[in-house]
Design a protein around this motif. Structure first.
Motif, PDB file in Angstrom:
ATOM      1  N   SER A 131       0.852  -1.183   0.000  1.00 51.06           N
ATOM      2  CA  SER A 131       0.000   0.000   0.000  1.00 51.06           C
ATOM      3  C   SER A 131       0.898   1.247   0.000  1.00 51.06           C
ATOM      4  O   SER A 131       2.106   1.155   0.258  1.00 51.06           O
ATOM      5  CB  SER A 131      -0.906  -0.007   1.232  1.00 51.06           C
ATOM      6  N   ASP A 132       0.322   2.400  -0.291  1.00 48.35           N
ATOM      7  CA  ASP A 132       1.104   3.635  -0.388  1.00 48.35           C
ATOM      8  C   ASP A 132       1.869   3.957   0.893  1.00 48.35           C
ATOM      9  O   ASP A 132       2.932   4.568   0.824  1.00 48.35           O
ATOM     10  CB  ASP A 132       0.209   4.815  -0.763  1.00 48.35           C
ATOM     11  N   ASP A 133       1.363   3.542   2.036  1.00 48.24           N
ATOM     12  CA  ASP A 133       2.074   3.814   3.288  1.00 48.24           C
ATOM     13  C   ASP A 133       3.151   2.762   3.581  1.00 48.24           C
ATOM     14  O   ASP A 133       3.879   2.858   4.558  1.00 48.24           O
ATOM     15  CB  ASP A 133       1.105   3.932   4.464  1.00 48.24           C
ATOM     16  N   GLY A 134       3.275   1.762   2.714  1.00 52.74           N
ATOM     17  CA  GLY A 134       4.302   0.741   2.862  1.00 52.74           C
ATOM     18  C   GLY A 134       4.039  -0.284   3.943  1.00 52.74           C
ATOM     19  O   GLY A 134       4.905  -1.090   4.259  1.00 52.74           O
ATOM     20  N   LYS A 135       2.837  -0.297   4.495  1.00 53.69           N
ATOM     21  CA  LYS A 135       2.554  -1.172   5.632  1.00 53.69           C
ATOM     22  C   LYS A 135       1.773  -2.430   5.281  1.00 53.69           C
ATOM     23  O   LYS A 135       1.943  -3.452   5.927  1.00 53.69           O
ATOM     24  CB  LYS A 135       1.809  -0.382   6.708  1.00 53.69           C
TER      25      LYS A 135
END
Length: 101
Positions: free
Chosen positions: A43-47
């Motif tokens: 995901s865009d937040d890298g999580k």
């Protein structure tokens, strides 16, 4: 020939991904000697893991597609979409790939 697998998970499928992940990793280990790279898409937040990107050497498309059909995440119905495409690397890697251990 290297084939790239671009695989996107169905929405809200994190629990299924986590449950099947050990089988997925064991399946990948069977082709480790032919793998150019592999890892989760994030995901865009890298999580959160939201898919997979794999590059694996196969003799032909038929073998690549058969391998994908038997892959544990595929068999479990994790993916909303998938594509398998031939690939050639024309650019030397500079970033993003840690040295082999």
């Amino acid at each position: 020939m290297i084939f790239v697998f671009h695989l996107l998970d169905k929405p809200d499928s994190a629990a299924l991904r986590n449950a099947i992940r050990p089988d997925h990793k064991a399946y990948l280990a069977q082709v480790a000697d032919r793998m150019a790279f592999a890892g989760p898409l994030l995901s865009d937040d890298g999580k959160a893991m939201i898919g997979s990107l794999l590059a694996i050497d196969f003799a032909n498309r038929e073998d690549a597609e058969k391998w994908q059909a038997d892959e544990p995440f595929t068999r479990a119905g994790l993916y909303a979409s998938s594509s398998v495409l031939p690939f050639t690397n024309l650019w030397p890697q500079k970033v993003g790939f840690p040295p082999a251990e």
